[in-house]
Design a protein around this motif. Structure first.
Motif, PDB file in Angstrom:
ATOM      1  N   LEU A  27      45.381  53.982  19.867  1.00 39.84           N
ATOM      2  CA  LEU A  27      44.009  53.509  19.932  1.00 39.84           C
ATOM      3  C   LEU A  27      43.978  52.052  19.502  1.00 39.84           C
ATOM      4  N   GLU A  28      43.505  51.188  20.398  1.00 42.23           N
ATOM      5  CA  GLU A  28      43.373  49.769  20.096  1.00 42.23           C
ATOM      6  C   GLU A  28      41.905  49.383  20.266  1.00 42.23           C
ATOM      7  N   ASP A  29      41.579  48.138  19.989  1.00 42.93           N
ATOM      8  CA  ASP A  29      40.188  47.681  20.068  1.00 42.93           C
ATOM      9  C   ASP A  29      39.566  47.888  21.447  1.00 42.93           C
ATOM     10  N   ASP A  30      40.384  47.807  22.499  1.00 40.67           N
ATOM     11  CA  ASP A  30      39.848  47.931  23.856  1.00 40.67           C
ATOM     12  C   ASP A  30      39.883  49.356  24.403  1.00 40.67           C
ATOM     13  N   GLY A  31      40.379  50.322  23.640  1.00 36.90           N
ATOM     14  CA  GLY A  31      40.403  51.716  24.065  1.00 36.90           C
ATOM     15  C   GLY A  31      41.746  52.370  23.818  1.00 36.90           C
ATOM     16  N   TRP A  32      41.909  53.569  24.370  1.00 32.28           N
ATOM     17  CA  TRP A  32      43.158  54.312  24.234  1.00 32.28           C
ATOM     18  C   TRP A  32      44.178  53.807  25.247  1.00 32.28           C
ATOM     19  N   HIS A  33      45.353  53.464  24.775  1.00 31.41           N
ATOM     20  CA  HIS A  33      46.472  53.081  25.637  1.00 31.41           C
ATOM     21  C   HIS A  33      47.404  54.288  25.720  1.00 31.41           C
ATOM     22  N   VAL A  34      47.625  54.767  26.938  1.00 32.27           N
ATOM     23  CA  VAL A  34      48.517  55.895  27.173  1.00 32.27           C
ATOM     24  C   VAL A  34      49.634  55.381  28.072  1.00 32.27           C
ATOM     25  N   ASP A  35      50.844  55.355  27.529  1.00 27.60           N
ATOM     26  CA  ASP A  35      51.982  54.791  28.255  1.00 27.60           C
ATOM     27  C   ASP A  35      53.094  55.827  28.380  1.00 27.60           C
ATOM     28  N   TYR A  36      53.588  55.998  29.595  1.00 27.69           N
ATOM     29  CA  TYR A  36      54.698  56.891  29.878  1.00 27.69           C
ATOM     30  C   TYR A  36      55.943  56.032  30.085  1.00 27.69           C
ATOM     31  N   GLU A  37      56.925  56.179  29.206  1.00 27.22           N
ATOM     32  CA  GLU A  37      58.176  55.422  29.287  1.00 27.22           C
ATOM     33  C   GLU A  37      59.325  56.393  29.530  1.00 27.22           C
ATOM     34  N   LEU A  38      60.280  55.993  30.344  1.00 30.80           N
ATOM     35  CA  LEU A  38      61.431  56.849  30.623  1.00 30.80           C
ATOM     36  C   LEU A  38      62.195  57.153  29.337  1.00 30.80           C
ATOM     37  N   LYS A  39      62.554  58.411  29.144  1.00 32.42           N
ATOM     38  CA  LYS A  39      63.351  58.805  27.976  1.00 32.42           C
ATOM     39  C   LYS A  39      64.763  58.241  28.073  1.00 32.42           C
ATOM     40  N   ASP A  40      65.334  58.266  29.271  1.00 32.90           N
ATOM     41  CA  ASP A  40      66.688  57.779  29.504  1.00 32.90           C
ATOM     42  C   ASP A  40      66.615  56.297  29.880  1.00 32.90           C
ATOM     43  N   THR A  41      67.012  55.435  28.966  1.00 31.44           N
ATOM     44  CA  THR A  41      66.916  53.988  29.191  1.00 31.44           C
ATOM     45  C   THR A  41      67.866  53.485  30.270  1.00 31.44           C
TER      46      THR A  41
END
Length: 82
Positions: free
Chosen positions: A43-57
């Motif tokens: 949760l940041e000032d501009d709203g909820w940031h939902v980020d999907y990042e690959l588990k395997d780099t």
């Protein structure tokens, strides 16, 4: 990191779990399988940031990224990485 708290003084009506559910409905429609992603919810000032990042780099590409309005639950912006 998942933050599921919302400060009453900030005017936040939407909890993190609800923001995540909103993002997942869209993400599943586009990506179908989200098991390869690690989810970051902040949760940041501009709203909820939902980020999907690959588990395997070692893999190339990435997942969806959302900004969700913390008051209404509307998706303000979304970006898909392939």
């Amino acid at each position: 990191m998942v933050s599921n708290t919302a400060g009453a003084s900030s005017g936040v009506a939407l909890l993190g779990g609800h923001a995540l559910a909103i993002a997942q409905v869209d993400a599943l429609r586009v990506y179908r399988d989200l098991s390869v992603y690690r989810i970051q919810l902040v949760l940041e000032d501009d709203g909820w940031h939902v980020d999907y990042e690959l588990k395997d780099t070692r893999l190339k590409g990435g997942g969806p990224h959302y900004l969700i309005d913390a008051s209404t639950g509307a998706i303000i912006s979304k970006r898909y990485e392939q």
